[in-house]
Scaffold this active site. Structure first.
Site, PDB file in Angstrom:
ATOM      1  N   GLY A  77      56.370  33.014  64.900  1.00 56.73           N
ATOM      2  CA  GLY A  77      55.497  33.132  63.720  1.00 56.73           C
ATOM      3  C   GLY A  77      56.231  33.412  62.416  1.00 56.73           C
ATOM      4  O   GLY A  77      55.612  33.848  61.440  1.00 56.73           O
ATOM      5  N   GLY A 122      65.206  29.819  64.657  1.00 55.69           N
ATOM      6  CA  GLY A 122      65.260  30.403  66.000  1.00 55.69           C
ATOM      7  C   GLY A 122      65.303  31.919  65.914  1.00 55.69           C
ATOM      8  O   GLY A 122      64.494  32.536  65.225  1.00 55.69           O
ATOM      9  N   THR A 124      57.466  31.335  60.149  1.00 53.79           N
ATOM     10  CA  THR A 124      56.971  30.530  59.019  1.00 53.79           C
ATOM     11  C   THR A 124      55.574  30.970  58.623  1.00 53.79           C
ATOM     12  O   THR A 124      55.286  31.132  57.433  1.00 53.79           O
ATOM     13  CB  THR A 124      56.935  29.029  59.400  1.00 53.79           C
ATOM     14  OG1 THR A 124      58.207  28.665  59.896  1.00 53.79           O
ATOM     15  CG2 THR A 124      56.602  28.167  58.204  1.00 53.79           C
ATOM     16  N   LYS A 131      64.454  27.887  53.497  1.00 48.35           N
ATOM     17  CA  LYS A 131      64.719  27.692  54.925  1.00 48.35           C
ATOM     18  C   LYS A 131      66.075  26.994  54.909  1.00 48.35           C
ATOM     19  O   LYS A 131      66.150  25.763  54.822  1.00 48.35           O
ATOM     20  CB  LYS A 131      63.615  26.817  55.548  1.00 48.35           C
ATOM     21  CG  LYS A 131      63.896  26.383  56.981  1.00 48.35           C
ATOM     22  CD  LYS A 131      63.174  27.198  58.008  1.00 48.35           C
ATOM     23  CE  LYS A 131      63.529  26.781  59.415  1.00 48.35           C
ATOM     24  NZ  LYS A 131      62.911  27.612  60.453  1.00 48.35           N
ATOM     25  N   ASN A 178      53.339  39.896  65.766  1.00 46.76           N
ATOM     26  CA  ASN A 178      52.422  38.756  65.638  1.00 46.76           C
ATOM     27  C   ASN A 178      51.686  38.502  66.956  1.00 46.76           C
ATOM     28  O   ASN A 178      52.110  38.961  68.007  1.00 46.76           O
ATOM     29  CB  ASN A 178      53.213  37.507  65.231  1.00 46.76           C
ATOM     30  CG  ASN A 178      52.315  36.391  64.734  1.00 46.76           C
ATOM     31  OD1 ASN A 178      51.170  36.618  64.330  1.00 46.76           O
ATOM     32  ND2 ASN A 178      52.813  35.172  64.766  1.00 46.76           N
ATOM     33  N   PHE A 233      46.024  37.129  66.634  1.00 47.08           N
ATOM     34  CA  PHE A 233      45.988  35.679  66.804  1.00 47.08           C
ATOM     35  C   PHE A 233      44.897  35.147  65.875  1.00 47.08           C
ATOM     36  O   PHE A 233      43.779  35.635  65.888  1.00 47.08           O
ATOM     37  CB  PHE A 233      45.691  35.313  68.263  1.00 47.08           C
ATOM     38  CG  PHE A 233      45.811  33.842  68.498  1.00 47.08           C
ATOM     39  CD1 PHE A 233      47.049  33.280  68.755  1.00 47.08           C
ATOM     40  CD2 PHE A 233      44.704  33.012  68.404  1.00 47.08           C
ATOM     41  CE1 PHE A 233      47.177  31.904  68.928  1.00 47.08           C
ATOM     42  CE2 PHE A 233      44.819  31.639  68.577  1.00 47.08           C
ATOM     43  CZ  PHE A 233      46.068  31.086  68.840  1.00 47.08           C
ATOM     44  N   GLU A 287      63.682  32.183  55.443  1.00 44.92           N
ATOM     45  CA  GLU A 287      63.355  32.096  56.876  1.00 44.92           C
ATOM     46  C   GLU A 287      64.574  31.608  57.651  1.00 44.92           C
ATOM     47  O   GLU A 287      65.202  30.613  57.297  1.00 44.92           O
ATOM     48  CB  GLU A 287      62.178  31.140  57.134  1.00 44.92           C
ATOM     49  CG  GLU A 287      61.838  31.120  58.625  1.00 44.92           C
ATOM     50  CD  GLU A 287      60.868  30.024  59.057  1.00 44.92           C
ATOM     51  OE1 GLU A 287      60.146  29.476  58.214  1.00 44.92           O
ATOM     52  OE2 GLU A 287      60.859  29.741  60.275  1.00 44.92           O
ATOM     53  N   GLY A 288      64.860  32.302  58.736  1.00 46.96           N
ATOM     54  CA  GLY A 288      65.977  31.897  59.596  1.00 46.96           C
ATOM     55  C   GLY A 288      65.607  30.704  60.451  1.00 46.96           C
ATOM     56  O   GLY A 288      64.639  29.982  60.182  1.00 46.96           O
TER      57      GLY A 288
HETATM   58  N1  ATP Z   1      48.944  34.836  64.276  1.00 48.35           N
HETATM   59  C1  ATP Z   1      48.844  33.567  64.642  1.00 48.35           C
HETATM   60  N2  ATP Z   1      47.692  33.081  65.151  1.00 48.35           N
HETATM   61  C2  ATP Z   1      47.578  31.789  65.568  1.00 48.35           C
HETATM   62  N3  ATP Z   1      48.564  30.904  65.506  1.00 48.35           N
HETATM   63  C3  ATP Z   1      49.737  31.309  65.001  1.00 48.35           C
HETATM   64  C4  ATP Z   1      49.944  32.651  64.544  1.00 48.35           C
HETATM   65  N4  ATP Z   1      51.211  32.759  64.106  1.00 48.35           N
HETATM   66  C5  ATP Z   1      51.760  31.553  64.274  1.00 48.35           C
HETATM   67  N5  ATP Z   1      50.885  30.681  64.809  1.00 48.35           N
HETATM   68  C6  ATP Z   1      51.151  29.276  65.235  1.00 48.35           C
HETATM   69  O1  ATP Z   1      52.192  29.301  66.176  1.00 48.35           O
HETATM   70  C7  ATP Z   1      53.128  28.255  65.947  1.00 48.35           C
HETATM   71  C8  ATP Z   1      54.513  28.855  65.711  1.00 48.35           C
HETATM   72  O2  ATP Z   1      54.484  29.610  64.506  1.00 48.35           O
HETATM   73  P1  ATP Z   1      55.622  29.434  63.424  1.00 48.35           P
HETATM   74  O3  ATP Z   1      55.864  27.999  63.156  1.00 48.35           O
HETATM   75  O4  ATP Z   1      55.267  30.288  62.274  1.00 48.35           O
HETATM   76  O5  ATP Z   1      56.851  30.057  64.246  1.00 48.35           O
HETATM   77  P2  ATP Z   1      58.377  30.144  63.821  1.00 48.35           P
HETATM   78  O6  ATP Z   1      58.896  31.434  64.317  1.00 48.35           O
HETATM   79  O7  ATP Z   1      58.481  29.882  62.369  1.00 48.35           O
HETATM   80  O8  ATP Z   1      58.997  28.926  64.640  1.00 48.35           O
HETATM   81  P3  ATP Z   1      60.389  28.151  64.376  1.00 48.35           P
HETATM   82  O9  ATP Z   1      61.408  28.876  65.168  1.00 48.35           O
HETATM   83  O10 ATP Z   1      60.080  26.775  64.884  1.00 48.35           O
HETATM   84  O11 ATP Z   1      60.661  28.168  62.897  1.00 48.35           O
HETATM   85  C9  ATP Z   1      52.627  27.481  64.746  1.00 48.35           C
HETATM   86  O12 ATP Z   1      52.013  26.305  65.188  1.00 48.35           O
HETATM   87  C10 ATP Z   1      51.603  28.382  64.095  1.00 48.35           C
HETATM   88  O13 ATP Z   1      50.562  27.582  63.656  1.00 48.35           O
HETATM   89 MG    MG Z   2      59.505  28.381  61.383  1.00 44.11          MG
END
Ligand code: ATP
Ligand code: MG
Length: 233
Positions: A17, A120, A19, A40, A177, A208, A117-118
């Site tokens: 989560g 992974g 992003t 990013k 999250n 969620f 944003e990092g």
């Molecule tokens: N609190 C939340 N409730 C519902 N869906 C969520 C929530 N947080 C994130 N998501 C969904 O989960 C998925 C992963 O979230 P996100 O892309 O923010 O993760 P990330 O850590 O940035 O991933 P990455 O490593 O690919 O950059 C996305 O499709 C997003 O829509």
């Molecule tokens: Mg991301």
């Protein structure tokens, strides 16, 4: 006048989560009148047909409403869904970290605050011997850790924090999250146990969100569950 700092948002894993939360934080801080930039530095994945190549960058850009070019927000896009190191091996190229850091310093200078944003987790390899943790060190940013609340998170979060300690990276706190207040005992206890063991602040607990697709929905949830004054003084 506000005093704000810039942060690097990392997580215990991919898909945790980063992003979603960085974008919602950027949108919320913007609403408070703060000129927040987003970055990013390195993204990988299948290039998107609309918006920017990286869907993360499209969302971050939409949230922060910045005018910065794609090459500033996301200087390196690797069109292979893998770690940067693995992607560069397939693509037979090297990542120019000097160029990435120059763009980072530019964005840091032109905005009041920058959220980076990092990719992974903290030990995702950018090269064989240069990890996300090394990039955070070079950027000299305080870090926010996004983590899950589900079973296994204590282990993943403690390992992430252990690496931050080893690298000398300052941690502002954790954002938990996907919290489900009706979840298992382990899940319901995760926030308090993480705080108890680490002594670090829990900056927010995000449930969620069913209608996540809409940035506005996530922004409202973040505003309700994260005290923005933690980022503004
Ligand atoms: N609190 C939340 N409730 C519902 N869906 C969520 C929530 N947080 C994130 N998501 C969904 O989960 C998925 C992963 O979230 P996100 O892309 O923010 O993760 P990330 O850590 O940035 O991933 P990455 O490593 O690919 O950059 C996305 O499709 C997003 O829509
Ligand atoms: Mg991301």
């Amino acid at each position: 006048m506000f005093t704000v700092k810039s942060y690097f948002v990392t997580g215990t894993d991919t898909g945790v989560g980063k992003t979603a939360i960085t974008a919602a934080l950027a949108a919320s801080l913007r609403r408070r009148g703060i000129d927040v930039g987003v970055m990013k530095p390195i993204a990988s994945g299948v290039p998107q047909k609309t918006g920017f190549k990286s869907s993360d960058v499209t969302l971050l850009h939409e949230a922060a409403k910045v005018n910065d070019a794609e090459e500033m927000i996301n200087p390196v896009f690797l069109p292979v869904p893998a770690s940067p190191y693995d992607a560069t091996k397939v693509l037979n190229l090297n990542i120019d970290m000097k160029m990435v850091l120059e763009k980072f310093h530019h964005l840091l200078n032109v905005h009041q605050m920058l959220l980076v944003e990092g990719i992974g987790g903290i030990m995702t390899p950018i090269t064989r011997s240069f990890f996300v943790a090394d990039m955070i060190k070079e950027m000299k940013l305080e870090t926010i850790i996004v983590t899950r609340s589900t079973l296994g998170t204590l282990n993943h979060t403690m390992m992430t924090l252990g690496m931050c300690k080893e690298y000398g990276i300052a941690v502002k706190g954790m954002i938990i999250n996907y919290f489900d207040e009706k979840g298992s005992l382990a899940e319901r206890n995760a926030p308090s146990t993480l705080h108890e063991i680490t002594g670090l602040p829990i900056l927010g607990i995000i449930p969620f969100v069913k209608d996540y697709q809409k940035l506005d929905a996530m922004t409202s949830i973040v505003e309700k569950n994260i005290d923005l004054n933690l980022f503004i003084s």
